[in-house]
Each structure stands twice: as structure tokens, then as C-alpha cells.
Write a protein that holds these residues in place. Structure first.
Motif, mmCIF file in Angstrom:
data_model
loop_
_atom_site.group_PDB
_atom_site.id
_atom_site.type_symbol
_atom_site.label_atom_id
_atom_site.label_comp_id
_atom_site.label_asym_id
_atom_site.label_seq_id
_atom_site.Cartn_x
_atom_site.Cartn_y
_atom_site.Cartn_z
ATOM 1 N N MET A 1 2.915 -6.195 1.198
ATOM 2 C CA MET A 1 1.850 -6.425 2.169
ATOM 3 C C MET A 1 1.458 -5.028 2.647
ATOM 4 O O MET A 1 2.189 -4.405 3.405
ATOM 5 N N LEU A 2 0.339 -4.513 2.178
ATOM 6 C CA LEU A 2 0.006 -3.110 2.386
ATOM 7 C C LEU A 2 -0.958 -2.918 3.550
ATOM 8 O O LEU A 2 -1.918 -3.675 3.708
ATOM 9 N N ALA A 3 -0.682 -1.899 4.364
ATOM 10 C CA ALA A 3 -1.519 -1.571 5.508
ATOM 11 C C ALA A 3 -2.409 -0.375 5.176
ATOM 12 O O ALA A 3 -1.984 0.583 4.528
ATOM 13 N N ILE A 4 -3.651 -0.441 5.642
ATOM 14 C CA ILE A 4 -4.670 0.572 5.406
ATOM 15 C C ILE A 4 -4.875 1.382 6.683
ATOM 16 O O ILE A 4 -4.890 0.838 7.783
ATOM 17 N N ASN A 5 -5.047 2.676 6.539
ATOM 18 C CA ASN A 5 -5.300 3.572 7.666
ATOM 19 C C ASN A 5 -6.754 3.428 8.117
ATOM 20 O O ASN A 5 -7.669 3.918 7.456
ATOM 21 N N LEU A 6 -6.955 2.776 9.263
ATOM 22 C CA LEU A 6 -8.277 2.741 9.882
ATOM 23 C C LEU A 6 -8.261 3.488 11.213
ATOM 24 O O LEU A 6 -9.131 3.271 12.061
ATOM 25 N N GLY A 7 -7.268 4.359 11.388
ATOM 26 C CA GLY A 7 -7.211 5.208 12.564
ATOM 27 C C GLY A 7 -7.902 6.531 12.302
ATOM 28 O O GLY A 7 -9.012 6.781 12.762
ATOM 29 N N SER A 8 -7.244 7.395 11.504
ATOM 30 C CA SER A 8 -7.821 8.703 11.201
ATOM 31 C C SER A 8 -8.738 8.661 9.989
ATOM 32 O O SER A 8 -9.440 9.640 9.702
ATOM 33 N N ARG A 9 -8.763 7.522 9.270
ATOM 34 C CA ARG A 9 -9.568 7.442 8.045
ATOM 35 C C ARG A 9 -10.474 6.213 8.124
ATOM 36 O O ARG A 9 -10.702 5.668 9.191
ATOM 37 N N GLY A 10 -10.977 5.746 6.972
ATOM 38 C CA GLY A 10 -11.947 4.669 7.041
ATOM 39 C C GLY A 10 -12.187 3.965 5.730
ATOM 40 O O GLY A 10 -11.292 3.853 4.877
ATOM 41 N N LEU A 11 -13.423 3.524 5.530
ATOM 42 C CA LEU A 11 -13.780 2.615 4.443
ATOM 43 C C LEU A 11 -13.548 3.241 3.073
ATOM 44 O O LEU A 11 -13.015 2.583 2.169
ATOM 45 N N ASP A 12 -13.970 4.472 2.869
ATOM 46 C CA ASP A 12 -13.882 5.072 1.538
ATOM 47 C C ASP A 12 -12.441 5.183 1.058
ATOM 48 O O ASP A 12 -12.125 4.861 -0.091
ATOM 49 N N GLU A 13 -11.561 5.661 1.950
ATOM 50 C CA GLU A 13 -10.151 5.781 1.571
ATOM 51 C C GLU A 13 -9.533 4.413 1.327
ATOM 52 O O GLU A 13 -8.676 4.255 0.459
ATOM 53 N N ALA A 14 -9.982 3.412 2.082
ATOM 54 C CA ALA A 14 -9.461 2.059 1.920
ATOM 55 C C ALA A 14 -9.811 1.492 0.549
ATOM 56 O O ALA A 14 -8.957 0.943 -0.153
ATOM 57 N N ARG A 15 -11.066 1.637 0.163
ATOM 58 C CA ARG A 15 -11.451 1.050 -1.132
ATOM 59 C C ARG A 15 -10.813 1.816 -2.293
ATOM 60 O O ARG A 15 -10.485 1.222 -3.332
ATOM 61 N N ALA A 16 -10.592 3.127 -2.115
ATOM 62 C CA ALA A 16 -9.909 3.890 -3.151
ATOM 63 C C ALA A 16 -8.466 3.428 -3.301
ATOM 64 O O ALA A 16 -7.947 3.288 -4.428
ATOM 65 N N PHE A 17 -7.801 3.166 -2.168
ATOM 66 C CA PHE A 17 -6.420 2.689 -2.194
ATOM 67 C C PHE A 17 -6.323 1.343 -2.897
ATOM 68 O O PHE A 17 -5.457 1.128 -3.756
#
Length: 502
Positions: A121-137
Motif C-alpha cells: 500500500m504505497l503512499a505518495i508525497n503530496l507535501g513537498s512534491r505533487g502530481l508529476d512525481e506521483a504519476r512517475a512513481f
């Protein structure tokens, strides 16, 4: 004292999602380093993972494990944890004022999860980062190949995608302590757009949006209303967190805290229904209670230590040593989740190893089960099936948190495939046993009953490296069958599992 309980085969709450017995690992303290990962340990496998810990995790049968945080994720660059280990950077972790070596990243965690028989169950950084890094992950983890990120994963040694199905859109974004803290509207808009991008990749993925960090937050429950208003059509779950404290050393008050938990779930369920009606939606959003546990034994002293130290790597931090009283609390929490399993579909004990955890390890040495390991294991292994809507008549007491707290806390689960009905019961009273008459209606004829008991004369009793079985389950003698009725004798301050074979 006496209590009367009725269980009817046709009076059900919901089928229990097995992920109700999920877990959590964060890059915090010794949860990862010298917890699950210790290359120089005698029990380490070829990947540096402790096999003794893997065995203890497998024995819990926890279906999911949330990773990598937690507060840690809100300033985490997932790309730091891929590629050759000698090339990975050491970073400062602002959440816990420590340094992170990145020797464990997504590849290592995914391999460990497979060995431990759990799903990511993976958590995405939406604090210091955002949408682009999320979709890449997401692309790196789940796309088969032929793109930049999926080809990089293959280059780094993982040919096939991991196909992680469950993704958290940030962590505790309502908290001012969070790196990248946002208002409800700011966060809701970012989470919604991130969710849309992820759905553009794969509509079948399950997404978790952040609810309140706890029910005492000044923004609760308006936070849930605002965030769900922004995200309702893109998410499947809203995340709730709650930790349980006993600074007063008052068992009556401490063991009543599950009523606060129940109110929290009920309030957020009502907000979900309100937003659903407001939007004229056919979608159902459920609750992911993806951080919960007892947390107070080391909390205040470690907060002071953490403020004064100089960025250590994997220090001893938040290593609560649980006692027998905490067994009773964990039992009440799990019973609440079972009774609310129509709403709470996912829950994660926080955390799994060393840091406020059911499993403890010694660097280079032993591993052992904390007291709270046992009620969690009993519920996880035996609490699968249909949650029952029990009718409970029990004496009560008044606590600060609620009036009319039942001395008997009980939940029931019917497993039709196994032909069993299982009850999990806590006697909150330290003064006398509870004699329970339990009517079984429309289940068929009971054939046998087995009683498992966790009880200790000392509420402060703990398990240690040198005495790992001080608090442990044993065979109970307090359950008998009389026709279609079950009689239970629950000792003072006790946790019981009673399993009826039909």
C-alpha cells in the motif's frame, strides 16, 4: 456480573475486508534499519532482510503493508531509493530529524513484502512534491515497459511491474507539523488532480485521500467535508488516524476510549453520506483507518530527545514497550473495527517493527512478540468472514469519554465456509468476572467450542527479550455449549477468543 448476548445468522453488519488487518512500515527510528533490514545479522537473507522478522510477520497474516510513511513521505523523493545502492544519496529527514541512507527503497520493500506474504500500500508525497512525481512513481511501479520510467525499473533489475493496487494521496495533510501542510481546499484540489492523473493511467487503482489526523484536530470534521467535496468522484477511501494514550493510568477511562473511536468513525461516515447525497453520486467512499495503535509510553520523552539530537541514522525512537493493559485496549480497537466493518474496509496497525510495534528486534540479536502481537494475530487469523450485529445486554459504567460504557466489549464473526462463529471479548472490569449467556440463533447445531484466553494478574506485565512469553495466549476453561446456547466466564481484565464449530 452477568451479561446476555444474542447472535443471529441473518443479522449481519458486512463481509469483512481482510485488509482490516493491515500493517504499516515507515522510515522512522528502527522500523526499517535493524527492524526488517540488517545485512550483517545472522538471520539476514541474501537481500539483507531479517528472516526471523519475516517469519513473525507472516504469522500475523497481514494482507497489506503501508509504506514508506507516515510523516516521512511528505518530504521523500522516491527516486532516491532506486538504482545501485552505492549511488544512492543520504538525505535529511525533516519529519523525525534523522538522516536517511536510502539503502531500502521501493525495490527492497517490494521484495520484502513478497517474502512476508503481504501486498504493498504505497503512499505518495503530496507535501513537498505533487502530481508529476506521483504519476512517475505509479508508472515506475505498475507499467509493464516501453516507457522511460518502466524501462528504468527494468534496468534496475525488476522486469515485471509490481502492480500495486492501493495508493495513498499524501499523509496527514491537515497537520501543521507536516512538511507541505495545506488547507483543506488546497489539499483537496491537489489530491483530486493527482487522482485524475492516476486514473488516466489505470482506472482500477484504489485511491486513499487524507482525512483528519485525529478527531481532536481544530479543523475536524470540516476538513473531511471540504476534502471530500473536492475529491469524491476520484477516490475510494478517506484516511483516518487515531492513537490511544493512558497518561492518567486509569484503566476505566483508558479502556473506554474505543467509544471515542466509534464516534469518530460514525461522524466521518455521516459526512461521506452527506457529500454523496450532495453530489447525487452513486459511488461509495469507505474508510481506511491506516494508522492506529497505543502510543504514549515513550512519546513525551522521545519528543524532547528528538529536538536535541544531530540527525542520527535509524536511532532508537518511539519504542513503546507494551504491557498487558494494552492488550485489552488493542482488543477493544479491533472489536470496534469489526463492528464498523461496513464502513472501515482497511486498517493498518502502526507500526509493524520496533516503532510502536507488535514486533521488537535487537540489533544483531533476538526478535520477539510484544504483548499486543497476540490479540492482533488472533483477530487477523480468526476474524475473517461476516461481522455479526450482536444484541448485547451488559452492566455499564460512566467514563469521561462516554456514558454507559459496557463492561463487556464483544464482536462476532461468522465464517460460513469454515462453519465457525468466533467471538472476541474484553472484560473491562478488574473487579469481577463476567458470566455471559450467548444465544446462537439460526446457525445450526454447535458441535464444539474452543476458548483462548489472554490474562495476567499485573496490568503492567510486559514481554521482553529475556521473558518473551510473559503475556501470551493460553487455553481458557470458561466456555461451554448447552444446546444452542453458549456460556462464557470471562475473568477480570481479560481478552478472550471463543470459537464455535458448527
Amino acid at each position: 456480573m452477568e451479561a446476555r448476548v444474542t447472535a443471529h445468522a441473518h443479522y449481519a453488519v458486512s463481509e469483512i475486508d481482510p485488509r482490516l488487518y493491515g500493517s504499516f512500515l515507515e522510515h522512522l527510528g528502527r522500523a526499517v534499519y535493524t527492524g526488517i533490514y540488517e545485512p550483517d545479522h545472522p538471520e539476514a537473507d541474501e537481500a539483507g532482510m531479517r528472516k526471523d522478522v519475516i517469519d513473525l510477520v507472516r504469522a500475523l497474516d497481514t494482507p497489506i503493508c503501508r509504506y514508506p510513511g507516515g510523516n516521512f513521505v511528505s518530504a521523500y523523493n522516491w527516486e532516491d531509493g532506486i538504482g545501485p545502492k552505492e549511488d544512492r544519496p543520504t538525505r535529511l529527514d525533516l519529519a523525525w530529524r534523522t538522516s536517511e541512507s536510502n539503502q531500502v527503497g521501493i525495490h527492497e520493500f517490494a521484495d520484502w513484502a513478497k517474502k512476508a506474504n503481504t501486498e504493498m500500500m504505497l503512499a505518495i508525497n503530496l507535501g513537498s512534491r505533487g502530481l508529476d512525481e506521483a504519476r512517475a512513481f505509479v508508472e515506475y511501479v505498475n507499467h509493464p515497459g516501453g516507457t522511460y520510467w518502466s524501462d528504468l525499473r527494468q534496468k534496475n533489475g525488476q522486469a515485471e511491474p509490481w502492480n500495486c493496487r492501493l495508493w495513498c494521496l499524501g499523509n496527514e495533510m491537515d497537520g501543521p507539523w507536516q512538511v507541505g501542510h495545506k488547507t483543506a481546499t488546497e489539499y483537496g484540489r491537489l489530491a483530486n488532480e493527482t487522482g485524475k492523473a492516476i486514473r488516466g493511467f489505470d482506472k482500477s487503482l484504489e485511491l486513499v485521500v487524507c482525512g483528519s489526523s485525529h478527531s481532536d484536530m481544530p479543523t475536524y470534521p470540516q476538513w473531511e467535508s471540504t476534502v471530500l467535496n473536492e475529491t469524491y468522484d476520484e477516490v475510494d477511501y478517506i484516511s483516518l488516524h487515531m492513537y490511544f494514550e493512558n497518561y492518567q493510568k486509569n484503566p476505566r477511562e483508558y479502556l473506554a476510549l474505543s467509544h471515542k473511536l466509534d464516534r469518530y468513525i460514525g461522524t466521518v461516515s455521516g459526512i461521506i453520506d452527506y457529500v454523496k447525497a450532495k453530489k447525487r453520486s452513486k459511488r461509495d467512499v469507505k474508510i481506511s483507518f491506516d494508522e492506529w495503535n497505543v502510543w504514549y509510553h515513550e512519546r513525551k520523552s522521545d519528543a524532547k530527545r528528538m529536538a536535541e539530537w544531530d540527525w542520527p541514522h535509524a536511532p532508537v525512537l518511539l519504542e513503546d514497550i507494551y504491557n498487558f493493559e494494552d492488550v485489552l485496549q488493542v482488543g477493544c480497537i479491533l472489536n470496534t473495527f469489526i463492528r464498523r466493518s461496513d464502513r472501515v474496509r482497511i486498517a493498518c496497525i502502526a507500526q509493524l517493527v520496533n516503532v510502536i510495534a507488535p514486533i521488537m528486534t535487537e540489533p544483531g540479536g533476538a526478535s520477539w512478540r510484544q504483548t499486543i502481537y497476540h490479540p492482533f494475530q488472533l483477530a487477523s487469523l480468526n476474524g475473517r468472514g461476516t461481522a455479526l450485529r450482536l444484541d448485547v445486554r451488559s452492566p455499564t459504567y460512566d467514563a469521561d469519554i462516554a456514558a454507559g460504557v459496557s463492561w463487556l466489549d464483544i464482536a462476532g464473526v461468522h465464517d460460513a465456509d469454515a462453519g465457525t462463529v468466533t467471538f472476541f471479548a474484553v472484560n473491562r472490569s478488574g473487579g469481577e468476572p463476567i458470566e455471559v449467556s450467548l444465544a446462537l440463533e439460526r446457525f445450526g447445531t454447535p458441535k464444539s467450542v474452543a476458548h483462548t484466553l489472554i490474562q495476567h494478574d499485573d496490568l503492567e506485565a510486559r514481554n521482553t527479550r529475556d521473558n518473551p512469553d510473559n503475556v501470551a495466549p493460553r487455553k481458557g476453561e470458561g466456555a461451554k455449549i448447552d444446546g444452542d446456547e453458549l456460556t462464557l466466564s470471562l475473568p477480570p481484565y481479560s481478552y478472550s477468543m471463543v470459537r464455535v464449530q458448527l
